[in-house]
Write a protein that holds these residues in place. Structure first.
Motif, PDB file in Angstrom:
ATOM      1  N   ASP A  44       1.237  -1.087   0.267  1.00 22.79           N
ATOM      2  CA  ASP A  44       0.248   0.100  -0.154  1.00 22.79           C
ATOM      3  C   ASP A  44       0.741   0.849   0.287  1.00 22.79           C
ATOM      4  OD1 ASP A  44      -1.633   2.209   0.758  1.00 22.79           O
ATOM      5  OD2 ASP A  44      -2.977   0.900   1.994  1.00 22.79           O
ATOM      6  N   LYS A  58       3.740   6.085   2.203  1.00 22.89           N
ATOM      7  CA  LYS A  58       4.096   7.575   2.334  1.00 22.89           C
ATOM      8  C   LYS A  58       3.369   7.966   3.271  1.00 22.89           C
ATOM      9  CE  LYS A  58       4.048   7.884  -3.099  1.00 22.89           C
ATOM     10  NZ  LYS A  58       3.549   8.256  -4.285  1.00 22.89           N
ATOM     11  N   GLN A  59       2.631   7.907   3.106  1.00 24.05           N
ATOM     12  CA  GLN A  59       1.750   8.614   5.083  1.00 24.05           C
ATOM     13  C   GLN A  59       3.073   9.296   6.292  1.00 24.05           C
ATOM     14  OE1 GLN A  59      -2.227   7.886   5.760  1.00 24.05           O
ATOM     15  NE2 GLN A  59      -1.926   8.658   7.920  1.00 24.05           N
ATOM     16  N   ASN A  66       9.421   7.634  -1.479  1.00 20.98           N
ATOM     17  CA  ASN A  66       9.257   8.696  -1.701  1.00 20.98           C
ATOM     18  C   ASN A  66       9.865   9.069  -3.181  1.00 20.98           C
ATOM     19  OD1 ASN A  66       6.875   9.842   0.190  1.00 20.98           O
ATOM     20  ND2 ASN A  66       8.248   9.384   1.190  1.00 20.98           N
ATOM     21  N   ASP A 114       8.247  10.348  -6.032  1.00 20.03           N
ATOM     22  CA  ASP A 114       7.274  12.053  -5.847  1.00 20.03           C
ATOM     23  C   ASP A 114       8.408  13.163  -6.267  1.00 20.03           C
ATOM     24  OD1 ASP A 114       6.053  13.918  -4.753  1.00 20.03           O
ATOM     25  OD2 ASP A 114       4.888  13.627  -3.789  1.00 20.03           O
ATOM     26  N   GLU A 163       0.210   4.455  -0.623  1.00 19.65           N
ATOM     27  CA  GLU A 163      -0.437   5.670   0.015  1.00 19.65           C
ATOM     28  C   GLU A 163       0.014   5.937   1.160  1.00 19.65           C
ATOM     29  OE1 GLU A 163      -0.626   8.766  -1.999  1.00 19.65           O
ATOM     30  OE2 GLU A 163       0.448   7.489  -3.840  1.00 19.65           O
ATOM     31  N   LYS A 164      -0.630   4.434   1.659  1.00 18.34           N
ATOM     32  CA  LYS A 164      -0.209   4.207   3.199  1.00 18.34           C
ATOM     33  C   LYS A 164       1.454   4.580   3.900  1.00 18.34           C
ATOM     34  CE  LYS A 164      -1.648   3.428   7.461  1.00 18.34           C
ATOM     35  NZ  LYS A 164      -2.245   4.242   8.734  1.00 18.34           N
TER      36      LYS A 164
END
Length: 524
Positions: free
Chosen positions: A198, A203-204, A234, A237, A200-201
């Motif tokens: 996951d 990254k958070q 990351n 990004d 996105e999680k």
């Protein structure tokens, strides 16, 4: 004094290396007895010098100790022996402590039971010490790292859903204490293992990791691995890499060249990518084959591309076929904007650098627009919060902030972006600075910042660290350390609290560094 020693030892056991000021204080203030050797052993242990730590324990055991201290020394000896994998000796002390547990003074049982439980996990014993009595709960540090250990075990067993639950549990426990190493380790490991499931999680979590790293730590070179995790999570990004490259670059250069886990050679491949995101003011680039191929791969038709980027077909052809030996930065900007090119970590350095300039100009304008909407006092506060929090201090003064009239200087533009946008690491440090000033009245605040701004670079660094540490240690403690007389006037003048002001002073283990700090404080 023995009771106070025990209470402080419990604080150090609960909070880990976050309680460093308590340890520095006790090493200096305790007399030459078993307690002094116990505290010295912790200092060596935190520096990963376990053999030295064991030597201090042996010296401590030779003294005429109370029963409480005797068992605390033996518990630490067991802990150090198990950490260096001396399992036979560990088992011998483990059996002794377990058999004598009921005979121990109650005040030592909590810490001893936590060590025993931790060792049971290391030695793969199934004694279930925690069930001896509900009265003796695990100290937070032990419970946190046992929970993390279970998470890692579940990763090995490929039971990932269960692993995430244990990571989440460890994070809740760590934040409740707060235990800074528990928070950092939990976020780092969870983000690392989660990235393939996951993103996105992950990254958070990695951004949260950066916030707590900035909030709790000054010396990030000692735990540089968190930047490696952050980079791996990351690296897709681009904007995030621009925002963090300067910070990673700064701490990378504090690492030893080689020989240790946290060394430059171990992170060289990451750094070779990160350094491309350090935006330079370079304006002309050699037209390398790599650069030509990158541009060519984004062009389907030269004539159409020429119209989109407002560069003549002849010039564009010359760039692609290599007849143009050097390319101007402005030309690359036209290509990037006209073709909507977004680089990645494998793009040529020239492409990344010019894209970075586009990014910073846009972010700078957005930041100035937000500053325009603030009143002068808000700008002033934000300016000094950022100035004390940032890593690279530009040549800028409050007049430029009041008038919003900035010289065309890259470092100033980057600072303005940090004021408004920043990143989690810098924003955490800004929060610390804001907390330090929160109780000061206006006249005291103005006097403080006027004196601060006249300090030299080295003096500013000492005061920056003191300010951030004051806020880090402004939490509820169940014990009081007397404030030194030489801090009283400073504390009273600026409406500071005694305990965090004292702990921020004792953050430095070296008497020389404490004296340097005191010399700066006396200027206020």
């Amino acid at each position: 004094m023995n009771e106070k020693n025990r209470e402080i030892f419990e604080i150090i056991s609960d909070y880990g290396s976050f309680a460093k000021p308590f340890l520095n204080f006790m090493i200096l203030k305790t007399k030459h007895d078993g307690w002094n050797h116990l505290f010295k052993s912790l200092e060596y242990s935190w520096k990963n010098k376990r053999t030295k730590a064991l030597e201090e324990i042996e010296r401590g055991l030779k003294h005429n100790n109370t029963k409480t201290l005797k068992y605390l020394l033996l518990a630490k000896k067991l802990s150090y022996l198990s950490s260096i994998r001396e399992f036979d000796k560990s088992k011998e002390i483990y059996v002794f402590l377990r058999e004598n547990f009921k005979n121990m003074p109650k005040k030592s049982r909590k810490i001893v039971s936590s060590v025993l439980i931790n060792v049971e996990n290391i030695l793969n014993l199934n004694e279930k010490t925690r069930l001896w009595s509900k009265e003796y709960e695990l100290d937070p540090s032990t419970e946190i790292f046992i929970t993390l250990g279970k998470a890692r075990e579940k990763i090995k067993e490929e039971e990932y859903s269960e692993a995430w639950k244990y990571f989440e549990r460890s994070l809740i426990l760590s934040k409740k204490t707060p235990h800074r190493m528990g928070i950092i380790t939990g976020l780092n490991d969870w983000s690392w293992y989660l990235k393939d499931f996951d993103l996105e999680k992950s990254k958070q979590l990695s951004h949260e990791l950066m916030f707590y790293s900035g909030y709790y730590f000054e010396e990030m070179e000692n735990r540089f691995g968190v930047f490696d995790t952050f980079f791996e999570v990351n690296k897709g990004d681009i904007e995030t890499l621009f925002l963090y490259s300067n910070i990673i670059y700064y701490f990378y250069h504090k690492l030893p060249e080689s020989g240790k886990r946290n060394s430059k050679e171990n992170y060289e491949s990451m750094f070779n990518i990160i350094r491309k995101f350090i935006i330079s003011e370079k304006s002309t680039y050699i037209n390398t084959e790599e650069l030509r191929n990158c541009i060519k791969n984004n062009i389907a038709n030269i004539s159409e591309a020429s119209k989109k980027i407002h560069v003549s077909r002849k010039s564009l052809s010359g760039i692609i076929n290599g007849k143009v030996l050097e390319i101007k930065g402005d030309t690359l900007k036209k290509i990037l904007l006209g073709l909507n090119m977004v680089p990645d970590i494998n793009s040529p350095e020239a492409i990344i650098n010019e894209y970075g300039k586009i990014y910073i100009e846009k972010a700078f304008k957005e930041s100035v627009n937000k500053l325009e909407k603030m009143n002068v006092e808000e700008r002033k506060r934000l300016f000094f919060n950022t100035y004390i929090a940032c890593i690279y201090k530009p040549k800028i003064d409050i007049v430029q902030i009041k008038n919003l009239n900035f010289v065309d200087d890259f470092s100033i533009k980057w600072f303005i972006i940090e004021m408004i946008k920043g990143n989690e690491f810098i924003n955490a440090r800004k929060n610390l600075v804001d907390h330090f000033f929160s109780k000061m009245n206006k006249s005291a605040y103005n006097e403080f910042i006027n004196i601060y701004y006249d300090l030299n670079k080295n003096e500013k660094e000492y005061m920056d660290v003191y300010i951030r540490n004051y806020s880090r240690y402004d939490i509820k403690w169940n014990i009081r350390i007397e404030i030194p007389d030489f801090l009283r006037n400073f504390v009273e003048k600026y409406s500071l609290k005694k305990m965090p002001a004292t702990l921020a002073y004792w953050y430095y283990e070296s008497g020389f560094e404490r004296k340097k700090l005191l010399n700066v404080i006396e200027k206020f």
